[in-house]
Enzyme design. Structure first.
Site, PDB file in Angstrom:
ATOM      1  N   TRP A   1       0.841  -1.197   0.000  1.00  0.00           N
ATOM      2  CA  TRP A   1       0.000   0.000   0.000  1.00  0.00           C
ATOM      3  C   TRP A   1       0.870   1.238   0.000  1.00  0.00           C
ATOM      4  O   TRP A   1       2.071   1.177   0.282  1.00  0.00           O
ATOM      5  CB  TRP A   1      -1.035  -0.015   1.123  1.00  0.00           C
ATOM      6  CG  TRP A   1      -0.542  -0.120   2.549  1.00  0.00           C
ATOM      7  CD1 TRP A   1       0.678  -0.551   2.976  1.00  0.00           C
ATOM      8  CD2 TRP A   1      -1.276   0.202   3.728  1.00  0.00           C
ATOM      9  NE1 TRP A   1       0.750  -0.523   4.342  1.00  0.00           N
ATOM     10  CE2 TRP A   1      -0.440  -0.063   4.830  1.00  0.00           C
ATOM     11  CE3 TRP A   1      -2.559   0.686   3.957  1.00  0.00           C
ATOM     12  CZ2 TRP A   1      -0.855   0.146   6.154  1.00  0.00           C
ATOM     13  CZ3 TRP A   1      -2.959   0.879   5.275  1.00  0.00           C
ATOM     14  CH2 TRP A   1      -2.109   0.608   6.363  1.00  0.00           C
TER      15      TRP A   1
ATOM     16  N   HIS B   1      -6.194  19.820  -7.727  1.00  0.00           N
ATOM     17  CA  HIS B   1      -6.342  20.151  -9.145  1.00  0.00           C
ATOM     18  C   HIS B   1      -5.235  19.496  -9.970  1.00  0.00           C
ATOM     19  O   HIS B   1      -4.626  20.115 -10.825  1.00  0.00           O
ATOM     20  CB  HIS B   1      -6.378  21.671  -9.323  1.00  0.00           C
ATOM     21  CG  HIS B   1      -7.536  22.301  -8.611  1.00  0.00           C
ATOM     22  ND1 HIS B   1      -8.661  22.757  -9.268  1.00  0.00           N
ATOM     23  CD2 HIS B   1      -7.768  22.500  -7.288  1.00  0.00           C
ATOM     24  CE1 HIS B   1      -9.517  23.235  -8.374  1.00  0.00           C
ATOM     25  NE2 HIS B   1      -9.005  23.085  -7.164  1.00  0.00           N
TER      26      HIS B   1
ATOM     27  N   HIS C   1      -9.702  16.364 -13.151  1.00  0.00           N
ATOM     28  CA  HIS C   1     -10.291  16.807 -11.880  1.00  0.00           C
ATOM     29  C   HIS C   1     -11.502  17.702 -12.099  1.00  0.00           C
ATOM     30  O   HIS C   1     -11.712  18.243 -13.186  1.00  0.00           O
ATOM     31  CB  HIS C   1      -9.246  17.516 -11.011  1.00  0.00           C
ATOM     32  CG  HIS C   1      -8.815  18.859 -11.530  1.00  0.00           C
ATOM     33  ND1 HIS C   1      -7.758  19.014 -12.376  1.00  0.00           N
ATOM     34  CD2 HIS C   1      -9.308  20.104 -11.320  1.00  0.00           C
ATOM     35  CE1 HIS C   1      -7.605  20.288 -12.668  1.00  0.00           C
ATOM     36  NE2 HIS C   1      -8.535  20.981 -12.045  1.00  0.00           N
TER      37      HIS C   1
ATOM     38  N   ASP D   1     -13.463  21.124 -10.866  1.00  0.00           N
ATOM     39  CA  ASP D   1     -13.421  22.415 -10.171  1.00  0.00           C
ATOM     40  C   ASP D   1     -14.785  22.633  -9.530  1.00  0.00           C
ATOM     41  O   ASP D   1     -15.802  22.696 -10.248  1.00  0.00           O
ATOM     42  CB  ASP D   1     -13.184  23.571 -11.147  1.00  0.00           C
ATOM     43  CG  ASP D   1     -11.774  23.625 -11.716  1.00  0.00           C
ATOM     44  OD1 ASP D   1     -10.868  22.982 -11.162  1.00  0.00           O
ATOM     45  OD2 ASP D   1     -11.597  24.330 -12.734  1.00  0.00           O
TER      46      ASP D   1
ATOM     47  N   HIS E   1     -13.929  27.060  -5.763  1.00  0.00           N
ATOM     48  CA  HIS E   1     -12.558  27.223  -6.261  1.00  0.00           C
ATOM     49  C   HIS E   1     -12.255  28.673  -6.628  1.00  0.00           C
ATOM     50  O   HIS E   1     -11.131  29.129  -6.491  1.00  0.00           O
ATOM     51  CB  HIS E   1     -12.356  26.308  -7.471  1.00  0.00           C
ATOM     52  CG  HIS E   1     -11.035  26.420  -8.147  1.00  0.00           C
ATOM     53  ND1 HIS E   1      -9.830  26.477  -7.471  1.00  0.00           N
ATOM     54  CD2 HIS E   1     -10.711  26.483  -9.471  1.00  0.00           C
ATOM     55  CE1 HIS E   1      -8.829  26.552  -8.343  1.00  0.00           C
ATOM     56  NE2 HIS E   1      -9.345  26.571  -9.553  1.00  0.00           N
TER      57      HIS E   1
ATOM     58  N   HIS F   1     -13.432  30.308 -15.338  1.00  0.00           N
ATOM     59  CA  HIS F   1     -13.475  30.171 -13.890  1.00  0.00           C
ATOM     60  C   HIS F   1     -14.374  31.258 -13.284  1.00  0.00           C
ATOM     61  O   HIS F   1     -15.229  30.984 -12.446  1.00  0.00           O
ATOM     62  CB  HIS F   1     -12.067  30.260 -13.301  1.00  0.00           C
ATOM     63  CG  HIS F   1     -11.221  29.050 -13.563  1.00  0.00           C
ATOM     64  ND1 HIS F   1     -10.580  28.834 -14.757  1.00  0.00           N
ATOM     65  CD2 HIS F   1     -10.917  27.991 -12.787  1.00  0.00           C
ATOM     66  CE1 HIS F   1      -9.905  27.684 -14.694  1.00  0.00           C
ATOM     67  NE2 HIS F   1     -10.090  27.147 -13.513  1.00  0.00           N
TER      68      HIS F   1
HETATM   69 MN    MN Z   1      -8.850  23.171 -11.469  1.00  0.00          MN
END
Ligand code: MN
Length: 252
Positions: A61, A69, A73, A75, A79, A203
């Site tokens: 493991w 990010h 991924h 957002d 964010h 964004h």
């Molecule tokens: Mn991002």
């Protein structure tokens, strides 16, 4: 419920295909690089705990070290400063993580011009041919950038990567029913978007409208223009601004 058993059968027999849109996650997975004085995300790292050895004779493991990010991924709205009072990644309603997707393919345009920006005209022209953007679904913006994903320099392309025009980002956020935009590049905004007004308009507007971003997708070319269903699975990081996630598409 016969709908679900029919779906399970269709997946088992392959009449519904499961396409993995996720980039593999390893130490060389490309990440965003911001200039000074901004902070930067960590690359992905595996730190071995044991591997059938004195530290753990029967088990293997690792610990992982990663940014939220890093790699493919999601957002979350929180964010961005414009979405700071909205959902963190653990608060995204699960039902929003299973949603239809359409694919707008502009790989030819991005091949000719790495700074290509998707315009409102491009989207309305697409809608005239393929129908409206889906209510509560994803706009997947194909640029062919996933082909560069195993080469961080080609992927970053010295900051010249395709994106979405400022007015188009605002229009998608405020006047189209999509829940978010998915891209093949390192972020939803263009490489040159730091110099836009406002900077990073995807964004700014999409996260400010409570919508989502989905990045570093692969295999989008295997999806139809419309008809796929996306399953997006970010980790429920409490107060998290985003999360690496597995993104699967069901294609029938
Ligand atoms: Mn991002």
């Amino acid at each position: 419920m016969s709908l679900l058993s029919d779906l399970a059968s269709a997946v088992a027999t392959g009449s519904v295909e499961v396409v993995d849109l996720t980039a593999p996650l390893h130490a060389d997975t490309p990440i965003l690089g911001l200039p000074e004085p901004f902070g930067n995300t960590w690359p992905f790292e595996l730190v071995e705990i044991s591997r059938y050895d004195a530290r753990g004779p029967a088990w293997y493991w690792n610990n992982i070290r990663t940014g939220e990010h890093t790699g493919t991924h999601l957002d979350a709205p929180v964010h961005w400063v414009t979405g700071q009072d909205s959902e963190d990644v653990s608060q995204v309603p699960p039902a929003r993580l299973v949603a239809p997707a359409v694919v707008l393919d502009f790989a030819d345009r991005a091949a000719d011009d790495p700074d290509f920006l998707l315009s409102i005209d491009d989207v309305t022209t697409w809608e005239a041919e393929h129908g409206p953007l889906p209510e509560g679904g994803w706009l997947l913006y194909r640029t062919g950038w996933d082909r560069r994903g195993d080469n961080p320099d080609e992927f970053a392309n010295a900051g010249h990567t395709p994106g979405i025009a400022i007015d188009c980002a605002r229009w998608l956020a405020e006047e189209r029913p999509v829940i978010g935009v998915g891209v093949e590049t390192v972020g939803t905004d263009a490489g040159l978007a730091h110099s836009f007004d406002p900077p990073f308009p995807c964004h700014t507007y999409l996260l400010g409208a409570g919508k989502y971003g989905l990045t570093q997708l692969r295999n989008v070319d295997r999806l139809p223009a419309r008809g796929a269903v996306l399953i997006v699975a970010p980790l429920p990081i409490v107060r998290g601004s985003g999360s690496p996630c597995r993104v699967l598409a069901l294609v029938g």
